[in-house]
Every structure is written in C-alpha cells, then in structure tokens.
Design a protein around this motif. Structure first.
Motif, PDB file in Angstrom:
ATOM      1  N   ALA A 124       0.776  -1.181   0.149  1.00 17.90           N
ATOM      2  CA  ALA A 124       0.105  -0.266   0.087  1.00 17.90           C
ATOM      3  C   ALA A 124       0.476   1.024  -0.324  1.00 17.90           C
ATOM      4  N   MET A 125       0.375   1.868  -0.667  1.00 15.55           N
ATOM      5  CA  MET A 125       0.616   3.170  -0.282  1.00 15.55           C
ATOM      6  C   MET A 125      -0.042   4.114   0.562  1.00 15.55           C
ATOM      7  N   TRP A 126       1.011   5.387   1.652  1.00 16.02           N
ATOM      8  CA  TRP A 126      -0.231   6.007   1.983  1.00 16.02           C
ATOM      9  C   TRP A 126      -0.203   7.415   1.812  1.00 16.02           C
ATOM     10  N   VAL A 142      -6.047  -2.274  -8.274  1.00 12.61           N
ATOM     11  CA  VAL A 142      -5.154  -1.495  -7.550  1.00 12.61           C
ATOM     12  C   VAL A 142      -6.301  -0.367  -6.871  1.00 12.61           C
ATOM     13  N   MET A 143      -6.857  -0.146  -5.715  1.00 17.36           N
ATOM     14  CA  MET A 143      -7.731   0.497  -5.341  1.00 17.36           C
ATOM     15  C   MET A 143      -7.564   1.432  -4.487  1.00 17.36           C
ATOM     16  N   ALA A 144      -9.142   2.954  -3.959  1.00 19.36           N
ATOM     17  CA  ALA A 144      -7.910   3.801  -3.464  1.00 19.36           C
ATOM     18  C   ALA A 144      -9.658   3.690  -2.159  1.00 19.36           C
ATOM     19  N   MET A 145      -9.035   4.688  -0.806  1.00 20.07           N
ATOM     20  CA  MET A 145      -9.645   4.029   0.204  1.00 20.07           C
ATOM     21  C   MET A 145      -9.538   5.680   0.641  1.00 20.07           C
ATOM     22  N   PHE A 146     -10.358   6.637   0.966  1.00 21.10           N
ATOM     23  CA  PHE A 146     -10.316   7.878   2.414  1.00 21.10           C
ATOM     24  C   PHE A 146     -10.533   7.242   3.683  1.00 21.10           C
ATOM     25  N   GLY A 147      -9.805   7.492   4.609  1.00 21.90           N
ATOM     26  CA  GLY A 147      -9.976   6.334   5.747  1.00 21.90           C
ATOM     27  C   GLY A 147     -10.416   7.813   6.806  1.00 21.90           C
ATOM     28  N   ASP A 148     -11.543   8.103   7.364  1.00 14.71           N
ATOM     29  CA  ASP A 148     -11.551   9.503   8.159  1.00 14.71           C
ATOM     30  C   ASP A 148     -11.252   8.207   9.289  1.00 14.71           C
ATOM     31  N   GLY A 149     -10.862   8.362  10.159  1.00 10.99           N
ATOM     32  CA  GLY A 149      -9.977   7.600  11.276  1.00 10.99           C
ATOM     33  C   GLY A 149     -11.024   6.943  12.124  1.00 10.99           C
ATOM     34  N   LYS A 150     -12.870   6.288  11.243  1.00 14.30           N
ATOM     35  CA  LYS A 150     -13.619   5.588  11.827  1.00 14.30           C
ATOM     36  C   LYS A 150     -13.394   4.417  11.152  1.00 14.30           C
ATOM     37  N   LEU A 191      -5.582   9.050   3.001  1.00 10.10           N
ATOM     38  CA  LEU A 191      -5.194   8.155   1.660  1.00 10.10           C
ATOM     39  C   LEU A 191      -4.674   7.013   1.712  1.00 10.10           C
ATOM     40  N   GLY A 192      -5.727   6.188   0.720  1.00 11.23           N
ATOM     41  CA  GLY A 192      -4.841   5.084   0.702  1.00 11.23           C
ATOM     42  C   GLY A 192      -4.618   4.319  -0.199  1.00 11.23           C
ATOM     43  N   PRO A 231     -10.967  13.227  -2.609  1.00  8.53           N
ATOM     44  CA  PRO A 231     -11.431  13.884  -1.182  1.00  8.53           C
ATOM     45  C   PRO A 231     -10.573  14.828  -0.081  1.00  8.53           C
ATOM     46  N   ALA A 232     -10.761  14.944   0.906  1.00  7.66           N
ATOM     47  CA  ALA A 232     -10.199  16.179   1.389  1.00  7.66           C
ATOM     48  C   ALA A 232      -9.209  15.196   1.909  1.00  7.66           C
ATOM     49  N   ILE A 233      -8.158  15.390   1.545  1.00  6.55           N
ATOM     50  CA  ILE A 233      -6.850  14.823   2.307  1.00  6.55           C
ATOM     51  C   ILE A 233      -6.138  15.527   3.635  1.00  6.55           C
TER      52      ILE A 233
END
Length: 318
Positions: free
Chosen positions: A109-111, A151-159, A132-133, A222-224
């Motif tokens: 993964a790239m972070w 290959v997929m992108a995911m935006f994490g909000d901490g939850k 972003l991951g 997404p709002a990185i």
C-alpha cells in the motif's frame, strides 16, 4: 540578407510551439527533496535523513527497499520523517512485486495519512487510518467479477474500517484491475497526482515502458489532511511475495498563470476557460509578433544597407 529575417521567423515559430503545450502546459514542478528517495537510500550513518523504516523491511543500498520478503507472515513499512504539506503534488514511485510461487499475496500500500509507521492488518498498516490509502492487492478474497491484481483507493476518516474479507469493496471510491503488474518484464511504476479540491489521478506503468495506463481520475477528490506523511507498507500471510520500493520522486506542482489550482474538466464556465485561454494565448501571440516585427525590421535594414553599399561601389567605380 533575408536569411536573417527568415531565421528569426523560424526561431519565433519554434518558441511558440514549445509554449503551446495544451491544457496542462502552464503546470510547473519543483522537486521535493524531503520526500524523494533513491539509491543508495541510506546516508553515511546507515540511516535515511528523510525516511524511517521498520518491521521486516530490508534495505539493499544497491537495489531496493524490500517491505516484505517472499516468506510467510512478513510485515514492513517505510514512512517519511516530515509531513507532506504541499497543496498540489505529484509522487512517482518505481516498485516491484515479484516471486516464484504460483499462489501469492497479499500486496502493498501507498499512504498519505496523519499516522506514520503504525503497523497493522491493512497491508501492514493500522486500520481506521485518517487520510488516503492506495492498495495494490494481489490476492482475491471475495470480489466477484473483479480481475486481480487490483488497485483501489480508500479515504479513511479515522473511524471507517477496511474490510479485508471483501477486499475493501464497501469503502472503495476508485480503482482498476492491473493484470500483469506482478512479475512484469519492464520497470513498474505508479504516478499519483493531486490538485487540492480539483483532481486526483493515478497512472500506472506495467505494460510498456514509458507508456502510462490511467487507473482512475476524479474531479472530486477526498479532502486529504493538510498535514500527512507519505509512506508504504506491505504484508504477507500464508502466501507471500517480494514487495520492493525502487525509488520515490516527489514534486510540488504550481501554475505559471498566478493561480495555485489547475483547471479541470466539468467545473467552471466553458466561456471563462476559453476567455482565460485566449487571454494567455493573446499575450504570447503579441509578444512573439513584436519579436517577428523587430526581426523583419533588422533584416530589411540589413538588406537595404547592403544594396546601398553595392550601389555606392558601382557609382565610385565609374
């Protein structure tokens, strides 16, 4: 002679061709040394000034940074020491996924996250991340109709949790299949380009050298987080692979037109975009037109002077 004027015209036309480079022709870049990493990777004290690494990561100064080796239960990471605070940026990474086994996994993964160096179950990184991951998933758990590697992108909000059982299907906002990215015959690369609030684009090179395949592009990124760390991680389970980082090249992007953002399709008035384009093109046209006028004037004066001198010589001869 007229040769002088024609040469000036040719140089002006060449300059105009170099300036007119399409929609993104006004985008320039500055290298971000703090987030760039190349061989030999380590400084004289056997550490990197700008990056930390841990877990099962192995550094071979003449070859690669191996996040996980082709052995079961490996887990390694590589993260920048300082945050990436640029508004607009581009990160190009050469990597390699390879191994000898017919069955392999899990991926890397790239972070771009607030956290750094937190080990966990998401390709070697902690779950419930913020940022972003980008996941290069080589093992298919449960994604019917999807070709792997994926290959997929995911935006994490901490939850929000990444669900490995269905390969993150529920939390994916963009992705693409990348069959052939493992054990490729050419250098495999990714290029992630981000313009804040404007666009996020991921391109891959794995089919033909110097030929980029568009994985995804969105005009509503997404709002990185404004302060994030650039990192990479990988893991293996019962199945394994080598996951190598060869080089990282980061750039800060900016525009020469005085704006910090890039015009993107589908946003803003087409008339205003055309107006700006005409305004920019008109200024360059007038500038080059003046150069041509000066060149013609100089060339004409030279020709006239040459003719006058020749006439004077003929008159003195008689």
């Amino acid at each position: 002679m007229w040769f002088t004027a024609l040469s000036a015209l040719w140089l002006a036309a060449t300059a105009w061709g170099a300036v007119d480079r399409g929609e993104d022709g006004n985008v320039r870049s500055i290298a971000l040394r703090t987030h760039t990493l190349k061989q030999p990777y380590l400084d004289s004290d056997m550490s990197s000034r700008w990056y930390d690494f841990g877990g099962d990561t192995i550094v071979r100064t003449d070859s690669y940074i191996r996040l996980s080796s082709d052995r079961p239960s490996q887990n390694g990471w590589l993260f920048s020491r300082v945050p990436l605070t640029a508004t607009n940026w581009e990160v190009e990474v050469e990597f390699k996924i390879h191994g000898k086994n017919q069955l392999f996994g899990d991926g890397f993964a790239m972070w771009l996250t607030k956290e750094r160096g937190d080990m966990g179950p998401v390709f070697g990184h902690a779950n419930n991340f913020e940022g972003l991951g980008i996941f290069f998933d080589t093992y298919k758990n449960n994604r019917p109709g999807v070709v792997f590697p994926y290959v997929m992108a995911m935006f994490g909000d901490g939850k929000t949790t990444y669900n490995k059982d269905n390969d993150g299907k529920e939390t994916e906002f963009a992705g693409c299949s990348a069959r052939g990215i493992r054990n490729a015959n050419i250098p495999t690369k990714l290029k992630l380009t981000y313009f804040q609030d404007k666009s996020l684009k991921l391109e891959l090179q794995y089919k033909t050298e110097d030929e980029w395949q568009l994985c995804f592009e969105t005009t509503e990124p997404p709002a990185i987080p404004s302060v994030t760390y650039l990192g990479f991680s990988a893991e293996t389970g019962e199945l394994s692979d080598n996951h190598d980082i060869i080089s990282i090249e980061a750039k800060n992007l900016y525009t020469t037109g005085g704006s910090a953002t890039r015009p993107t399709p589908g946003k803003g008035s087409s008339k205003s975009r055309q107006k700006n384009k005409n305004k920019s093109g008109g200024s360059w046209t007038w500038f080059l037109f003046k150069i041509v006028l000066v060149a013609l004037a100089v060339g004409g004066a030279y020709v006239g002077y040459t003719a006058w001198r020749a006439n004077q010589k003929r008159s003195h001869r008689f």
